[in-house]
Design a protein around this motif. Structure first.
Motif, PDB file in Angstrom:
ATOM      1  N   SER A   1       0.547  -1.039  -0.090  1.00  0.00           N
ATOM      2  CA  SER A   1       0.096  -0.598  -0.240  1.00  0.00           C
ATOM      3  C   SER A   1       1.379   1.619  -0.198  1.00  0.00           C
ATOM      4  N   GLY A   2       0.485   2.433   0.289  1.00  0.00           N
ATOM      5  CA  GLY A   2       0.975   3.584  -0.004  1.00  0.00           C
ATOM      6  C   GLY A   2       1.992   3.814   1.206  1.00  0.00           C
TER       7      GLY A   2
ATOM      8  N   GLY B   1       3.554   1.969  -2.586  1.00  0.00           N
ATOM      9  CA  GLY B   1       3.298   2.273  -3.246  1.00  0.00           C
ATOM     10  C   GLY B   1       3.856   4.544  -3.185  1.00  0.00           C
TER      11      GLY B   1
ATOM     12  N   GLY C   1       1.053   6.651  -8.708  1.00  0.00           N
ATOM     13  CA  GLY C   1       1.095   5.199  -8.833  1.00  0.00           C
ATOM     14  C   GLY C   1       0.158   4.376 -10.100  1.00  0.00           C
TER      15      GLY C   1
ATOM     16  N   VAL D   1      -1.505  -1.332  -4.004  1.00  0.00           N
ATOM     17  CA  VAL D   1      -0.853  -0.757  -4.897  1.00  0.00           C
ATOM     18  C   VAL D   1      -0.816  -2.490  -6.157  1.00  0.00           C
TER      19      VAL D   1
ATOM     20  N   THR E   1      -7.789  -1.324  -2.551  1.00  0.00           N
ATOM     21  CA  THR E   1      -7.428   0.459  -2.354  1.00  0.00           C
ATOM     22  C   THR E   1      -9.490   0.255  -0.638  1.00  0.00           C
TER      23      THR E   1
END
Ligand code: KG4
Ligand code: ZN
Length: 353
Positions: free
Chosen positions: A142-143, A169, A186, A291, A321
């Motif tokens: 993930s971010g 991310g 991304g 991601v 997400t």
């Protein structure tokens, strides 16, 4: 407290850890609604602004929760428990969701369930069929996080590898920023990469021990590579290109640069995942996190899975997400285990599992 619904266990879940306000209703682990309000305001600042995120959550939370209940066709009075994201995340954002969840649980006199956001990402793989059987490995990207998790049962998980610096991310978003692309970059790297040659440029693969990851070196290599207009990714006192030459280089080669960046991030992720599968002997392998929406990662993951004879699983896009459905499914398993939280529970930006 008595179970209120008559047709199975109903959970109302709230997610507010970063910049999406989301609510979901699930009955017996089946998702009936999953509403997500994304906050566009951050785009102009090139990243999430915590104070603006909290304010937007306060504006969104009532309509989003209301919408999720209506879409599910479920009376609020029939809900059996409220699940919410307790940690990790932006503290102001978490506080909006947690206070709302606590107030609702108190007023309805139903249990409260505190959920760890990263555990919920892993369990997003249990929302739709086919579901992985246990044990499974999950690469959560993930971010804010990059982890390999060994999941032995819905509530028994162990992080066996994670990033020592940036998340995957973040590597995508920071690379995109260097290319002059807006936040979050991304998905744009993914988009441009579709027309590019992933072998055109080569960025170094870091040698990190065990099952851990590092992405900061790749980001720095991309910075120098662009400052040298593609001639080298090695640091030089004075860069060989002018600002105009750098811009022209990016404009002329954007698709190939994006494809090459994506290929390197994907290979770092999958090489460690292969190592994790060999080390643990586990063949059920899942993806999770924002991601995992990346088309290059999805394709390479499936191809690797075929070669390695894995059973591979990727959640539906809306569950990759940030979303409340994954909080609801985790809440459902915690309800079965009677793992309830006190009303005194506090949001925590960095809580361990
Ligand atoms: O899980 P998530 O929605 O939020 C966090 O918990 O961080 O993940 C967001 C991250 C961002 O860094 C975003 O750029 C990245 O996921 N992302 C992508 C793609 N879609 C989202 N990265 C690459 N390719 C995509 N298609
Ligand atoms: Zn997330």
């Amino acid at each position: 407290m008595q179970k209120k619904g008559t047709g199975g266990i109903s959970i109302l879940a709230i997610e507010s850890s970063c910049d999406e306000t989301s609510a979901s209703v699930c009955v017996d682990g089946r998702i009936l609604s999953n509403l997500i309000a994304s906050q566009k305001i951050h785009e102009q600042y090139g990243g999430v602004v915590p104070e603006l995120a909290s304010r937007a959550h306060m504006q969104n939370i009532v309509p989003v929760v209301d919408g999720a209940i209506q879409k599910a066709g479920h009376a609020l009075q029939a809900i059996d428990a409220i699940a919410f994201t307790r940690s990790p995340g932006l503290i102001g954002s978490l506080l909006v969701g947690s206070q709302f969840a606590k107030s609702l649980a108190l007023s309805l006199n139903i249990p409260l369930i505190a959920v760890h956001h990263m555990q919920a990402h892993v369990l997003s793989n249990l929302i739709d069929d086919p579901k992985p059987s246990f044990p499974f490995l999950c690469l959560t990207v993930s971010g804010g996080h990059t982890q390999i998790v060994l999941c032995k049962s819905p509530l028994q998980m162990e992080v066996i590898g994670e990033t020592i610096d940036d998340a995957a991310g973040e590597a995508f978003d920071k690379s995109a920023k260097l290319l002059g692309l807006p936040y979050p970059g991304g998905p744009l790297i993914d988009l441009y990469a579709k027309d590019g040659d992933p072998r055109r440029f080569s960025f170094p693969e870091p040698q990190i021990p065990a099952l851990n990851f590092s992405f900061s070196g790749v980001k720095t290599a991309i910075l120098y590579f662009l400052q040298n207009a593609g001639k080298s990714y090695v640091f030089k006192e004075t860069f060989s290109a002018t600002e105009a030459e750098r811009k022209a280089f990016i404009d002329d080669n954007l698709a190939d640069i994006c494809a090459s960046i994506q290929a390197r991030i994907v290979s770092i992720l999958l090489n460690k995942l292969k190592k994790a599968a060999i080390t643990t002997g586990v063949k059920n392998i899942c993806l999770a996190g924002g991601v995992s929406a990346n088309s290059g990662l999805r394709k390479a993951f499936k191809e690797t899975g075929e070669k390695q004879q894995w059973n591979t699983f990727i959640p539906a896009f809306e569950y990759c997400t940030d979303n409340a459905a994954m909080i609801a499914i985790t809440g459902y398993y915690k309800y079965l285990a009677k793992d309830f939280a006190e009303l005194s529970v506090t949001a925590n930006a960095r809580a361990e599992w």
